[in-house]
Design an enzyme around this catalytic site. Structure first.
Site, PDB file in Angstrom:
ATOM      1  N   GLU A 293      30.015  39.142  12.274  1.00 27.86           N
ATOM      2  CA  GLU A 293      30.896  39.839  11.327  1.00 27.86           C
ATOM      3  C   GLU A 293      32.210  40.326  11.697  1.00 27.86           C
ATOM      4  O   GLU A 293      31.908  41.076  12.474  1.00 27.86           O
ATOM      5  CB  GLU A 293      29.867  40.848  10.221  1.00 27.86           C
ATOM      6  N   CYS A 327      35.951  47.326   7.996  1.00 27.23           N
ATOM      7  CA  CYS A 327      36.422  45.919   7.783  1.00 27.23           C
ATOM      8  C   CYS A 327      36.688  45.568   6.584  1.00 27.23           C
ATOM      9  O   CYS A 327      37.389  44.724   6.140  1.00 27.23           O
ATOM     10  CB  CYS A 327      35.156  45.017   8.168  1.00 27.23           C
TER      11      CYS A 327
HETATM   12  P1  NAD Z   1      36.057  45.279  19.160  1.00 28.21           P
HETATM   13  O1  NAD Z   1      36.230  43.972  18.771  1.00 28.21           O
HETATM   14  O2  NAD Z   1      37.070  45.878  19.689  1.00 28.21           O
HETATM   15  O3  NAD Z   1      34.573  45.582  19.711  1.00 28.21           O
HETATM   16  C1  NAD Z   1      33.243  45.474  19.171  1.00 28.21           C
HETATM   17  C2  NAD Z   1      32.327  45.446  20.419  1.00 28.21           C
HETATM   18  O4  NAD Z   1      32.666  44.354  21.155  1.00 28.21           O
HETATM   19  C3  NAD Z   1      32.346  46.773  21.150  1.00 28.21           C
HETATM   20  O5  NAD Z   1      30.970  47.019  21.352  1.00 28.21           O
HETATM   21  C4  NAD Z   1      33.117  46.179  22.283  1.00 28.21           C
HETATM   22  O6  NAD Z   1      32.946  46.972  23.681  1.00 28.21           O
HETATM   23  C5  NAD Z   1      32.653  44.975  22.521  1.00 28.21           C
HETATM   24  N1  NAD Z   1      33.356  43.687  23.301  1.00 28.21           N
HETATM   25  C6  NAD Z   1      34.623  43.907  23.609  1.00 28.21           C
HETATM   26  N2  NAD Z   1      35.048  42.715  24.509  1.00 28.21           N
HETATM   27  C7  NAD Z   1      33.855  42.126  24.845  1.00 28.21           C
HETATM   28  C8  NAD Z   1      33.660  40.972  25.486  1.00 28.21           C
HETATM   29  N3  NAD Z   1      34.443  40.179  26.125  1.00 28.21           N
HETATM   30  N4  NAD Z   1      32.288  40.754  25.443  1.00 28.21           N
HETATM   31  C9  NAD Z   1      31.260  41.223  24.989  1.00 28.21           C
HETATM   32  N5  NAD Z   1      31.434  42.192  24.122  1.00 28.21           N
HETATM   33  C10 NAD Z   1      32.715  42.687  23.845  1.00 28.21           C
HETATM   34  O7  NAD Z   1      35.950  45.993  17.589  1.00 28.21           O
HETATM   35  P2  NAD Z   1      35.930  47.486  17.127  1.00 28.21           P
HETATM   36  O8  NAD Z   1      37.231  48.056  17.409  1.00 28.21           O
HETATM   37  O9  NAD Z   1      34.774  48.081  17.816  1.00 28.21           O
HETATM   38  O10 NAD Z   1      35.609  47.355  15.690  1.00 28.21           O
HETATM   39  C11 NAD Z   1      36.540  47.206  14.704  1.00 28.21           C
HETATM   40  C12 NAD Z   1      36.430  45.570  14.019  1.00 28.21           C
HETATM   41  O11 NAD Z   1      35.294  45.192  13.706  1.00 28.21           O
HETATM   42  C13 NAD Z   1      37.523  45.524  13.214  1.00 28.21           C
HETATM   43  O12 NAD Z   1      38.362  44.236  13.285  1.00 28.21           O
HETATM   44  C14 NAD Z   1      36.506  45.239  11.997  1.00 28.21           C
HETATM   45  O13 NAD Z   1      37.322  44.476  10.980  1.00 28.21           O
HETATM   46  C15 NAD Z   1      35.455  45.010  12.452  1.00 28.21           C
HETATM   47  N6  NAD Z   1      34.202  45.042  11.694  1.00 28.21           N
HETATM   48  C16 NAD Z   1      33.803  44.074  11.070  1.00 28.21           C
HETATM   49  C17 NAD Z   1      32.509  44.333   9.951  1.00 28.21           C
HETATM   50  C18 NAD Z   1      32.060  43.240   9.294  1.00 28.21           C
HETATM   51  O14 NAD Z   1      31.115  43.392   8.557  1.00 28.21           O
HETATM   52  N7  NAD Z   1      32.732  42.156   8.852  1.00 28.21           N
HETATM   53  C19 NAD Z   1      31.992  45.545  10.178  1.00 28.21           C
HETATM   54  C20 NAD Z   1      32.541  46.589  10.930  1.00 28.21           C
HETATM   55  C21 NAD Z   1      33.735  46.231  11.881  1.00 28.21           C
END
Ligand code: NAD
Length: 543
Positions: A293, A327
């Site tokens: 998501e 989000c």
């Molecule tokens: P992010 O994508 O920066 O990080 C999410 C997770 O991915 C973190 O734990 C991060 O450390 C990890 N990550 C980063 N690079 C990685 C890699 N190469 N391999 C594996 N894991 C990796 O997101 P964020 O800043 O923590 O959260 C904000 C984002 O999340 C926004 O885009 C928001 O829209 C989205 N979000 C979506 C929902 C939904 O239900 N659609 C809900 C909450 C947040």
């Protein structure tokens, strides 16, 4: 072997507490905040049920008071990732064979622990670490996570209850097996409930999990692990390894035993994960289940018949609660020109009253954005708005990071409906308004549908039923969660299953049986009572 037929009652949603002045919950929460701010903690990795320290300590600071150190966590690396996978693989054997009702009991107990003695611990950790008001913490780390842990066991019975047709002589049944291999749960910084749900939903279905929480929200993750331990989650079923995504991700994603990924976060990171898995798909035992998501560019669309007060309230709450870091946060607004003067005046008056500051001051409606990177990314959009002739800042537009990462709620008006402020996810307290000619309702609905790559949430404000029906149809694929006369945030488990499509994710609907279905691989079994004893069919005879 226990042989009773076990039923899980359909739960009710956890009611949120009000935190009114003088209330018991307010008093308890304030005491917990004080305790947490005065007592920094050291957070270990949890692997195979054991606390693992790496000595590579990372500071945890409050985003609204960057001098305040909340503690340190032990950063995991590829070594801990390997250990966590091995621990998950070991635990999986007995966990996956455990009676489902026993697995359910762990989460049901965790829900009660969270609703009671751990409620203010998780709320306070969410407030200080992620910079949420008491209300935003309560609906997230208390209510939503309690709901996930109460509803998912119930939804599990719906998944298991799905059985095929049998006849008098053939019995058909379906076994909903956990996936082969382990599941990798990767959570975002912004919701404690999502952090708690991503590892526990696959675990509930009999999988064992390696969980990497976001670096900015390790403190709540630490307490989630404590609740689960006390609820009886066996060692190794969920292994928590905080660390940088680009370091932890590759060794876990490239492991041959990877059975699935439960991700929530940005679209970019999710596509990176998918590309990593896809680059050598033949090496895995099974095709890993990939559930993600991701981002949103969520809209609120007003028709000329909209109730202006309700519309303005939806914009203010939808765009600015939790500093727009949801989000689902409203970030593009479509308003017809006939009601725009009233909307503009009321909106700017309301936004001017918003207080931004520390989470411990309960009169604040907004707090800080999560970290330096977020602060810098968001202010780039504000600077762009100040320079672009198509954009005008109507309110806000100021920011200050001397004590914490504070950005004032900002409303921008655009003449260009395709401006990058209308297309890109900003993930901060910036909302952009496009004013359209009242007579061009249909065309503007089409424009809204085609403007952004995302399709997560969106809503229509109208009193005219024909206008509502038209919008529901025109925006059918523009949002996985669509709202009529309501803000596009605040989905409730069991009531509004959550997720979007296009660049917003795989739309596997957290908070419903649809998500749990992804963590099983069904085996269909046919049992024949009277098997044929002659290969010849009757039609083959001459007579
Ligand atoms: P992010 O994508 O920066 O990080 C999410 C997770 O991915 C973190 O734990 C991060 O450390 C990890 N990550 C980063 N690079 C990685 C890699 N190469 N391999 C594996 N894991 C990796 O997101 P964020 O800043 O923590 O959260 C904000 C984002 O999340 C926004 O885009 C928001 O829209 C989205 N979000 C979506 C929902 C939904 O239900 N659609 C809900 C909450 C947040």
């Amino acid at each position: 072997m226990f042989n009773g037929i076990f039923h899980i009652r359909k739960p009710d949603n956890e009611p949120g507490l009000d935190y009114m002045p003088g209330s018991k919950e307010r008093h308890e929460l304030k005491a917990k905040l004080k305790e947490m701010l005065e007592n920094p903690v050291e957070v270990p990795c949890i692997i195979g049920g054991r606390e693992v320290t790496t000595g590579d300590l990372v500071e945890m600071r409050a985003p609204h008071d960057t001098k305040k150190i909340l503690g340190h966590y032990h950063r995991a690396g590829p070594r801990e990732a390997e250990k966590a996978i091995a621990a998950a693989n070991r635990a999986k054997v007995s966990w996956s064979e455990m009676q489902w009702s026993s697995r359910a009991t762990v989460l049901l107990k965790a829900a009660e622990l969270l609703a009671g003695k751990y409620r203010q611990t998780l709320n306070a950790a969410t407030m200080v670490c992620m910079s949420k008001t008491c209300h935003q913490a309560e609906i997230d780390s208390a209510c939503e996570l309690i709901d996930f842990w109460r509803f998912n066991p119930y939804f599990m019975t719906e998944v298991y209850d799905d059985q095929p047709i049998s006849t008098k002589t053939v019995l058909n049944y379906m076994e909903h097996r956990p996936l082969e291999g382990f599941v990798f749960a990767v959570s975002p910084f912004n919701f404690t409930s999502i952090a708690g749900n991503l590892p526990t939903a696959p675990a509930l279905m009999g999988n064992a999990v390696v969980w990497k929480p976001a670096s900015a929200s390790v403190l709540p993750a630490h307490y989630i692990m404590q609740v689960l331990k006390e609820a009886g989650m066996p060692e190794g079923v969920i292994n928590m390894i905080p660390g940088p995504g680009p370091v932890i991700g590759p060794p876990v994603l490239n492991h041959l035993d990877l059975g699935g990924v439960h991700f929530t976060g940005s679209t970019y990171v999710f596509s990176t994960i998918w590309l990593t898995i896809g680059s050598d798909i033949r090496k895995y035992y099974s095709y890993p289940r990939i559930v993600g998501e991701t981002g949103g560019k969520d809209f609120i669309f007003a028709h000329s018949s909209a109730d202006v007060e309700a519309f303005v309230t939806a914009i203010v709450r939808g765009a600015f609660e939790y500093q727009g870091q949801k989000c689902s946060a409203a970030s593009r607004i479509y308003v017809p020109d006939n009601i725009w003067p009233r909307v503009k005046e009321q909106m700017c008056d309301e936004v001017a009253t918003i207080k931004v500051g520390d989470v411990c001051d309960f009169s604040n409606f907004m707090n800080a954005v999560i970290d330096k990177n977020a602060f810098e990314t968001i202010i780039k959009y504000i600077k762009f708005a100040k320079e672009d002739p198509n954009l005008e800042i109507l309110c806000g537009g100021t920011y200050n990071n001397s004590e914490g990462y504070f950005i004032q709620p900002t409303v921008v008006e655009t003449k260009d409906p395709q401006s990058k402020l209308m297309c890109e996810e900003i993930f901060g307290p910036v909302v952009t308004v496009y004013v359209y000619p009242e007579k061009e309702y249909g065309e503007t609905l089409r424009l809204c549908n085609n403007t952004s790559a995302y399709a997560l949430t969106g809503g229509i404000f109208a009193q005219d039923r024909f206008a509502i029906v038209t919008a529901v149809k025109a925006l059918r694929n523009a949002a996985g969660n669509f709202y009529i006369n309501d803000k596009p945030t605040g989905a409730v488990v069991g009531q509004q299953p959550f997720g979007g499509s296009r660049a917003s994710g795989t739309n596997d609907k957290a908070g419903s049986w649809l998500n749990l279905e992804r963590w099983v691989s069904p085996r269909a079994i046919k049992e024949t009572f009277l098997p044929p004893t002659d290969y010849r069919y009757p039609f083959m005879t001459d007579k």
